[in-house]
Design a protein around this motif. Structure first.
Motif, PDB file in Angstrom:
ATOM      1  N   ILE A   3       0.863  -1.177   0.000  1.00  9.58           N
ATOM      2  CA  ILE A   3       0.000   0.000   0.000  1.00  9.58           C
ATOM      3  C   ILE A   3       0.897   1.223   0.000  1.00  9.58           C
ATOM      4  O   ILE A   3       1.759   1.374   0.878  1.00  9.58           O
ATOM      5  CB  ILE A   3      -0.938   0.033   1.222  1.00  9.58           C
ATOM      6  CG1 ILE A   3      -1.801  -1.231   1.272  1.00  9.58           C
ATOM      7  CG2 ILE A   3      -1.815   1.273   1.184  1.00  9.58           C
ATOM      8  CD1 ILE A   3      -2.712  -1.304   2.481  1.00  9.58           C
ATOM      9  N   ILE A   4       0.737   2.056  -1.003  1.00 10.42           N
ATOM     10  CA  ILE A   4       1.507   3.292  -1.067  1.00 10.42           C
ATOM     11  C   ILE A   4       0.540   4.473  -1.089  1.00 10.42           C
ATOM     12  O   ILE A   4      -0.667   4.286  -1.317  1.00 10.42           O
ATOM     13  CB  ILE A   4       2.428   3.336  -2.315  1.00 10.42           C
ATOM     14  CG1 ILE A   4       1.590   3.239  -3.595  1.00 10.42           C
ATOM     15  CG2 ILE A   4       3.455   2.201  -2.279  1.00 10.42           C
ATOM     16  CD1 ILE A   4       2.380   3.504  -4.862  1.00 10.42           C
ATOM     17  N   GLY A   5       1.083   5.640  -0.846  1.00 11.10           N
ATOM     18  CA  GLY A   5       0.228   6.821  -0.871  1.00 11.10           C
ATOM     19  C   GLY A   5       0.806   7.905   0.011  1.00 11.10           C
ATOM     20  O   GLY A   5       1.653   7.631   0.858  1.00 11.10           O
ATOM     21  N   PRO A   6       0.339   9.132  -0.197  1.00 13.66           N
ATOM     22  CA  PRO A   6       0.890  10.243   0.583  1.00 13.66           C
ATOM     23  C   PRO A   6       0.577  10.108   2.070  1.00 13.66           C
ATOM     24  O   PRO A   6      -0.351   9.395   2.450  1.00 13.66           O
ATOM     25  CB  PRO A   6       0.215  11.481  -0.014  1.00 13.66           C
ATOM     26  CG  PRO A   6      -0.931  10.990  -0.809  1.00 13.66           C
ATOM     27  CD  PRO A   6      -0.647   9.573  -1.182  1.00 13.66           C
ATOM     28  N   SER A   7       1.348  10.797   2.853  1.00 14.43           N
ATOM     29  CA  SER A   7       1.144  10.791   4.294  1.00 14.43           C
ATOM     30  C   SER A   7      -0.244  11.338   4.626  1.00 14.43           C
ATOM     31  O   SER A   7      -0.701  12.298   4.022  1.00 14.43           O
ATOM     32  CB  SER A   7       2.243  11.633   4.922  1.00 14.43           C
ATOM     33  OG  SER A   7       1.881  12.014   6.208  1.00 14.43           O
ATOM     34  N   GLY A   8      -0.920  10.668   5.537  1.00 14.67           N
ATOM     35  CA  GLY A   8      -2.258  11.110   5.926  1.00 14.67           C
ATOM     36  C   GLY A   8      -3.363  10.531   5.061  1.00 14.67           C
ATOM     37  O   GLY A   8      -4.537  10.852   5.248  1.00 14.67           O
TER      38      GLY A   8
END
Ligand SMILES: Nc1ncnc2c1ncn2[C@@H]1O[C@H](COP(=O)(O)OP(=O)(O)O)[C@@H](O)[C@H]1O
Ligand SMILES: [Mg+2]
Lengths: 218, 256
Positions: free
Chosen positions: B38-43
């Protein structure tokens, strides 16, 4: 009449027996207060109001009144309701509870300041909340308050002299009794003071050992 | 036992902290033995999703099933506690900040739960600790306290601790992001070993190279939704969504 220490050896056995009582009572009260303060802290933090509140009341009584009075109450008072404790036991309970209550807030704060991740990690492997408290959170909280609790034990040692008032022949009362026979207060009070000091040093030594032992595991 | 395809099922997961909606209707199936990144920006809700799977952050809507058993069942408090403790034994979790127990040695960190929960004797537990710590290359430090270990070593012990419960599923929440760069590899290596053993894993990571090399599937999350998912070749090389492209542009540029 000058100082004369030549009478001292003759009464040394009484004084040494007094030392033994002082050490015994101090250690027993220390153990009682150690577990007592953890129990008080857990009750204060984790039990419902109906359980917590009576304990708070007890805590107030122990914090807000003189230890001397508490000892009288436990030794002379409880007899009236059928609880007839031997003096030494009354002394241990009084001292132990007094110090437990006095420091339970220290442990409460320590429990609350254990990193939240510790409880989470423990829950994650499947421990219940109670198991996690017992095996993970409380041991860490206790370790973090060992130094202040150590200082407290020294105070406990000194306050153990108070149990002489309910007739426990610890060091102070033993000295008094010898003085009653020899009329040499200066020599024997001085001697008692010296023994307190030696016991004190011994306790500090043990505490330092304990602190060193746990220093890695923090 | 259920169909291999539905080993882990997340159905319409929703999570709100008060008014803040952190997960908005997320669904995801993971096959047995599959590794999902799972990747993605912080928050964006990555940790929250992971923490919902073992109920550290209970969902406000939706279901989570592991091997056909619903994790977030509705049960009376006592029964639920028992149920969730059993489920959690089957779900290993590794945290960004290790969360090793500092008052216990590496050995004791590994043996505590198996001894308490599975009734292992001291000999059995010791054998287990040796086996697990050997696997992560930490046998030599078995009687060290966490304070005597480097970050990478701590994380390897934490993996051994989770693995000692013989979980069906492992969750990793940025297991290497608190580590000094030179220590990242030793932990990645351990995770690769688990991958080779076909452990089912869900890995939140910001290391795109690692995700590409190890994972079967990549999810890109943003603002509580899964924006894009697919095999790493596709998500990393030919993302279909503009948000994914933008994230990868920033992230790959920043990483280089
Ligand atoms: N316990 C909490 N209480 C309130 N808000 C939270 C809590 N945990 C996370 N959040 C919020 O939820 C959002 C998603 O957080 P998180 O899942 O940690 O994101 P990520 O792991 O992708 O960085 C953030 O806006 C965060 O502030
Ligand atoms: Mg996160």
């Amino acid at each position: 009449m000058g100082l004369d220490f030549s009478v001292v050896p003759q009464y040394l056995d009484i004084i040494l027996l007094g030392c033994a009582w002082t050490i015994g009572i101090t250690l027993a009260a220390a153990v009682l207060s150690f577990f007592g303060r953890i129990i008080f802290a857990v009750i204060a933090l984790y039990t419902p109001w109906v359980i917590r509140q009576p304990f708070r009341l007890i805590a107030w009584v122990f914090m807000g009144t003189p230890l001397l009075l508490q000892l009288f109450l436990i030794y002379f008072g409880l007899v009236q309701i059928g609880i007839d404790l031997p003096a030494f036991l009354a002394g241990i309970i009084g001292l132990g509870l007094h110090f437990a209550v006095y420091n339970s807030e220290l442990i409460q704060t320590a429990i609350l300041s254990v990193d939240k991740g510790q409880m989470e990690a423990a829950r994650t492997v499947g421990l219940s909340r109670g198991q996690a408290l017992r095996k993970v959170v409380i041991p860490q909280a206790v370790r973090s308050v060992i130094p202040p609790i150590g200082n407290n034990m020294i105070a406990l040692l000194k306050d153990s002299a108070l149990v002489s008032v309910i007739g426990v022949s610890e060091l102070t009362l033993s000295a008094q009794r010898v003085i009653g026979r020899t009329y040499r207060p200066f020599e024997f009070y001085l001697m008692a003071a010296a023994f307190y000091y030696v016991i004190n040093l011994g306790m500090e030594w043990v505490l330092r050992k304990i602190e060193r032992r746990i220093s890695l595991s923090r | 036992m259920t169909d291999q395809k539905d080993f882990v099922q997340i159905r319409h997961a929703q999570k709100a902290f008060g008014k803040l909606e952190v997960l908005k209707d997320i669904s995801l199936n993971v096959e047995r033995g599959q590794i999902v990144a799972i990747i993605g920006p912080s928050g964006s809700g990555k940790s929250t999703l992971l923490r919902a799977i073992n109920d550290l952050d209970p969902l406000t809507g939706g279901e989570i099933l592991l091997d056909g058993v619903q994790v977030n069942k509705t049960l009376p408090h006592r029964q639920y506690e028992k149920h969730i403790n059993e489920m959690r034994q089957q779900i290993g979790m590794v945290f960004q900040h290790f969360n090793l127990f500092p008052h216990l040695t590496a050995r004791e960190n590994v043996t505590m739960a198996p001894k308490m929960l599975k009734g292992l004797s001291t000999e059995e537990a010791d054998a287990l600790a040796e086996e697990q710590l050997d696997k992560v290359g930490m046998l030599e430090r078995i009687d060290y306290y966490p304070s005597q270990l480097s970050g990478g070593q701590k994380q390897r012990v934490a993996i051994a601790r989770a693995f000692a419960m013989r979980p069906k599923l492992m969750l990793f929440d940025e297991a290497t992001s608190a580590l000094d760069p030179e220590l990242v590899d030793e932990v990645n290596q351990v995770m690769k070993t688990l991958a080779e053993e076909h452990m089912t894993m869900i890995i939140v990571t910001h290391e795109m190279d690692f995700a590409a090399a190890v994972c079967d599937r990549v999810l890109f999350m943003d603002q509580g939704v899964v924006v894009e998912e697919g095999p790493p070749e596709v998500v990393f090389r030919n993302p279909t969504q503009e948000r994914t492209r933008e994230f990868l542009r920033k992230h790959l540029a920043g990483a280089k």
